[in-house]
Design an enzyme around this catalytic site. Structure first.
Site, PDB file in Angstrom:
ATOM      1  N   GLN A 263       0.689  -1.023   0.011  1.00  0.00           N
ATOM      2  CA  GLN A 263      -0.011  -0.090   0.045  1.00  0.00           C
ATOM      3  C   GLN A 263       0.914   1.254  -0.103  1.00  0.00           C
ATOM      4  OE1 GLN A 263      -1.779   1.136   3.720  1.00  0.00           O
ATOM      5  NE2 GLN A 263      -3.934   1.343   3.050  1.00  0.00           N
ATOM      6  N   GLY A 264       0.490   2.201  -1.131  1.00  0.00           N
ATOM      7  CA  GLY A 264       1.419   3.303  -1.041  1.00  0.00           C
ATOM      8  C   GLY A 264       0.683   4.543  -0.909  1.00  0.00           C
ATOM      9  N   TYR A 265       0.118   4.755   0.556  1.00  0.00           N
ATOM     10  CA  TYR A 265      -0.488   5.966   1.025  1.00  0.00           C
ATOM     11  C   TYR A 265       0.459   6.922   1.948  1.00  0.00           C
ATOM     12  CZ  TYR A 265      -5.229   3.900   0.213  1.00  0.00           C
ATOM     13  OH  TYR A 265      -6.235   3.432  -0.227  1.00  0.00           O
ATOM     14  N   SER A 266       0.858   6.566   2.792  1.00  0.00           N
ATOM     15  CA  SER A 266       1.548   7.574   3.702  1.00  0.00           C
ATOM     16  C   SER A 266       2.708   8.123   3.258  1.00  0.00           C
ATOM     17  CB  SER A 266       1.923   6.773   4.986  1.00  0.00           C
ATOM     18  OG  SER A 266       0.917   6.419   5.952  1.00  0.00           O
TER      19      SER A 266
ATOM     20  N   GLU B  61     -16.628  -1.643   5.214  1.00  0.00           N
ATOM     21  CA  GLU B  61     -16.915  -2.458   6.254  1.00  0.00           C
ATOM     22  C   GLU B  61     -15.851  -3.643   6.557  1.00  0.00           C
ATOM     23  OE1 GLU B  61     -19.352  -6.447   6.028  1.00  0.00           O
ATOM     24  OE2 GLU B  61     -20.362  -4.616   5.186  1.00  0.00           O
TER      25      GLU B  61
ATOM     26  N   SER C 133      -4.450   7.165  13.543  1.00  0.00           N
ATOM     27  CA  SER C 133      -3.773   7.198  15.037  1.00  0.00           C
ATOM     28  C   SER C 133      -5.108   7.411  16.075  1.00  0.00           C
ATOM     29  CB  SER C 133      -2.948   8.235  15.097  1.00  0.00           C
ATOM     30  OG  SER C 133      -3.496   9.440  15.390  1.00  0.00           O
ATOM     31  N   ASN C 134      -5.037   6.835  17.089  1.00  0.00           N
ATOM     32  CA  ASN C 134      -5.910   6.969  18.263  1.00  0.00           C
ATOM     33  C   ASN C 134      -6.507   8.258  18.374  1.00  0.00           C
ATOM     34  OD1 ASN C 134      -5.706   4.342  18.092  1.00  0.00           O
ATOM     35  ND2 ASN C 134      -5.472   4.070  20.560  1.00  0.00           N
TER      36      ASN C 134
END
Lengths: 399, 356
Positions: free
Chosen positions: A126-129, A244, A382-383
């Site tokens: 996955q290339g997101y961040s 979901e 993050s939380n």
């Protein structure tokens, strides 16, 4: 209200359990139980076994080769898999890209890429961040510029989990730098063997190599690898993030982790008594177990809602926060339980000492896991981000 | 009432801090972590040359300090820089044991930086219980096993506890003695330790017993608390900087109140930790020593966890990477709770001592 499973669901559980007993290799389960690193071959082997049974893609429709299980069935599968110490299925192709292609991809993309996810031809990452775009994902900067039949991609992705094994990466890239932040982003599939793609390892604080930086320098990507419409990538990414899902609270991992803590604390002695009987330690264990029991039911309530086709609400964010905190607390208990033997770096160092308490196989990985799982409250939103979402929905306010 | 350090101690603090700033960068330390020896002999000699080892002994022992506040000053600075050279066990514990036993020949070598020592007391299965000693002394030889002995593989002399009948005593074992097997391994938070196996290994009794072991461990607890405090100061400072510079959603993340308040909590707890270290150092050798040490070690353990976890969380992913300073510092803070009794152990001890 009825807290018990139906007869059909119990039969389904028995079928899963029988499969795991018959098929899950014991050496593999042992590696998972001890928290050892799994090789690429370990993970591919387990995928192949599940695929042979038609269970590799529980959430995919049957028409795409999935099992088409409902949320309750998927939960039962996750719970039994965790209890049997089965490896977690690598989610990038199966739970992340698959549903996006099924919803937004064209038929050529679906016919080409989906079977290759199932048979293991492709390993996706996955290339997101990006280094400057973590929790604030929409500020990403990797650029894709159209040049005839290709996009030319330049930029850098980071925290790319298991990117060292991958041959394909799905990326969010900026195709319109002038549009508002979230509107100029596109969803692109990139072959990692293309010249200009470079993967560099990031070593985490526990010494593990599970994430990477991926650099793109003038990487040519054919336009047919664009998913959906140009500049609509943020919509697809959001669909993926809110899609979901079951298992958000990681209940199965918590249950397995707590069982391990109790096993260690029964063997460990303090003042001539097993640690599990020590009132302070026992109180810590009990407090986590009480939290976990309630969360397991919150999790089932969310699953049951999803199985009935209701839109997901704030449960995902709530389970992410509560689930990560509980798992981290269990990791903390495990390192406490082994006492001074939390300090050695590797269990290998203590091997050949079979009479040792704690068992070096238990003691070896617990502190590393404690540190590694600090990631649970950081990654995937993050939380702090999750609390912001909850507060915003509840009060309409900002962060 | 005076909370100022004496002139001598302030000079020691300044000198040590400046030396470590110059010689112990993150890159240098990470290279030491990756080295086969797990420590840098030139840093050890450098510290000895500065008088850092001498500060851990009083004048009669050939040093120029040795009190609680001398120990606290030294270890706070070592903790701040995340120093992995094993001064706590190799210099303080083993050295002070040998000084008590009158082995000035070895102590002089230690203070000069020429001798490497280790202290082997805890055993497998005994957790943090000080009187759990199964290693037996009989006929001039020791037989048993010692757990996670810091620097045990590189030491030239090891101070070992053993039981002769119902008497627990300390003994001196030389590296290379027959029947001695030190199985050396790396530690998660840096440095190396060994499982020390003894099989009728010749040993010299030092004339010290459980009471002396308790007073030595009291010194070590002051050092460990101070070291954790120094590491916490670094963790908090790094986090403060990060919150003021890292931007998300168009502004520094420290301007989000949710994070600003948590930063404020860390600053409050850090002062609690500082006071706990002052209590421990100041009460050393008084009749309140045991209760105060239990209280301080418990508080440092609890606050340490909060500081390490919150510092990582507020940084986000960057703090999870090995090469970032906080990664090592956070490991040091957490692992301090695995030495000389953890948070729960000292809570229990505090309850027992308060009731007595």
């Amino acid at each position: 209200m009825d807290l018990s499973y139906t007869a059909d669901e119990e039969a389904f559980r028995a079928e899963i359990r029988a499969f795991l007993e018959a098929e899950l290799p014991s050496e593999l389960a042992e590696k998972v139980r001890l928290g050892r690193d799994l090789t690429k071959a370990d993970m591919e082997g387990w995928h192949a076994m599940l695929n042979a049974r038609g269970w590799l893609a529980p959430n995919w429709p049957k028409s795409f080769g999935g099992a088409e299980w409902n949320a309750v069935q998927r939960h039962i599968f996750d719970e039994e898999s965790a209890a049997a110490n089965a490896p977690r299925v690598v989610p990038f192709g199966l739970s992340m890209l698959g549903p996006v292609l099924q919803k937004f991809g064209n038929s050529a993309q679906q016919e080409h890429w989906l079977p290759r996810i199932l048979d293991g031809t492709d390993w996706w990452c996955q290339g997101y961040s990006e280094p400057g775009a973590g929790s604030d994902l929409a500020s990403l900067k990797t650029r894709a510029v159209r040049d005839g039949d290709h996009y030319i991609v330049n930029g850098q992705k980071t925290w790319t989990t298991l990117g060292q094994h991958a041959n394909m990466i799905f990326c969010l890239v900026r195709t319109d730098p002038d549009a508002k932040q979230q509107e100029g982003i596109s969803f692109l599939l990139i072959d990692m063997d293309t010249p200009g793609v470079e993967v560099r390892p990031i070593i985490l604080l526990d010494g593990s190599h599970e994430v990477n930086e991926v650099w793109f320098t003038d990487v040519r990507v054919p336009v047919e690898n664009l998913v959906g419409e140009e500049n609509k990538g943020w919509t697809y990414a959001k669909y993926l993030l809110t899609h979901e899902r079951t298992g958000l609270g990681g209940v199965g991992f918590s249950q397995a982790g707590l069982a391990a803590v109790k096993r260690i604390a029964r063997a460990e002695m303090h003042n001539g008594k097993p640690l599990i009987e020590n009132p302070h330690f026992a109180a810590r264990v009990a407090q986590v177990e009480i939290e976990m029991r309630a969360m397991a039911t919150t999790n089932l309530r969310a699953i049951s809602k999803a199985a009935a086709g209701e839109a997901p609400g704030l449960e995902a964010s709530m389970l992410k926060v509560k689930g990560s905190v509980i798992r981290q607390e269990i990791n903390d208990l495990a390192r406490r339980a082994v006492g001074p033997y939390a300090m050695p770096f590797a269990s290998e160092a203590l091997e050949g000492a079979n009479d040792l308490v704690p068992d070096p196989q238990d003691a070896g990985p617990v502190a590393a896991q404690y540190f590694n799982n600090r990631k649970l409250s950081i990654f995937g939103g993050s939380n702090e981000i999750q609390r912001g979402i909850i507060a915003k929905v509840a009060m309409g306010g900002g962060r | 009432m005076n909370f100022e350090l004496t002139e001598e101690r302030r000079m020691l603090q300044d000198t040590l801090r400046r030396y470590l700033r110059a010689e112990y960068s993150t890159e240098r330390r990470n290279a030491i972590l990756d080295s086969a020896a797990g420590y840098a002999p030139e840093i050890w000699s450098g510290l000895a040359d500065l008088g850092v080892i001498g500060a851990l002994f009083d004048e009669a022992q050939g040093g120029f300090g040795g009190a609680g506040f001398d120990i606290a000053v030294v270890f706070e600075e070592l903790g701040r820089a995340g120093v992995v050279e094993p001064l706590l066990d190799g210099a303080l514990l083993a050295g002070r044991a040998l000084a008590l036993a009158g082995r000035q020949d070895i102590v002089d070598g230690l203070i000069a930086g020429d001798v490497q020592l280790a202290f082997a007391h805890y055993e497998p299965g005994g957790r943090y219980d000080l009187d759990y000693v199964q290693t037996e002394a009989s006929g001039g030889g020791l037989t048993g096993r010692k757990a996670v002995v810091m620097h045990g593989g590189a030491a030239e002399h090891i101070v070992v506890s053993a039981r002769d009948g119902d008497q627990i005593g300390l003994y001196l074992v030389n590296a290379g003695a027959p029947g001695l097997d030190a199985r050396d391994y790396p530690l998660l938070a840096g440095g190396r330790a060994a499982e020390v196996m003894l099989d009728n290994t010749p040993a010299e009794p030092l004339g010290l017993g459980l009471a002396e072991i308790e007073s030595l461990v009291a010194l070590a607890m002051v050092a460990q608390c101070a070291e954790a405090l120094g590491a916490m100061e670094t963790a908090v400072a790094l986090t403060q900087d990060y919150l003021m510079t890292r931007k998300q959603f168009g502004r520094p993340i420290g301007t989000f109140q949710a994070l600003a308040h948590r930063m404020a909590d860390l600053l409050i707890e850090l002062e609690q930790a500082r006071s706990a270290v002052i209590n421990a150092a100041g009460m050393l050798g008084t009749r309140d020593e045991a209760t105060t040490l239990a209280a301080s070690k418990n508080l440092i353990g609890r606050v340490g966890r909060q500081v390490a976890e919150e510092a990582i969380q507020m940084h986000g992913g960057i703090a999870m990477t090995q090469e970032y300073e906080l990664a090592h510092i956070a490991k040091r803070i957490i692992m301090a709770d695995h030495r000389f009794g953890d948070t729960d152990y000292h809570l229990e001890r505090f309850i027992a001592l308060s009731a007595a």
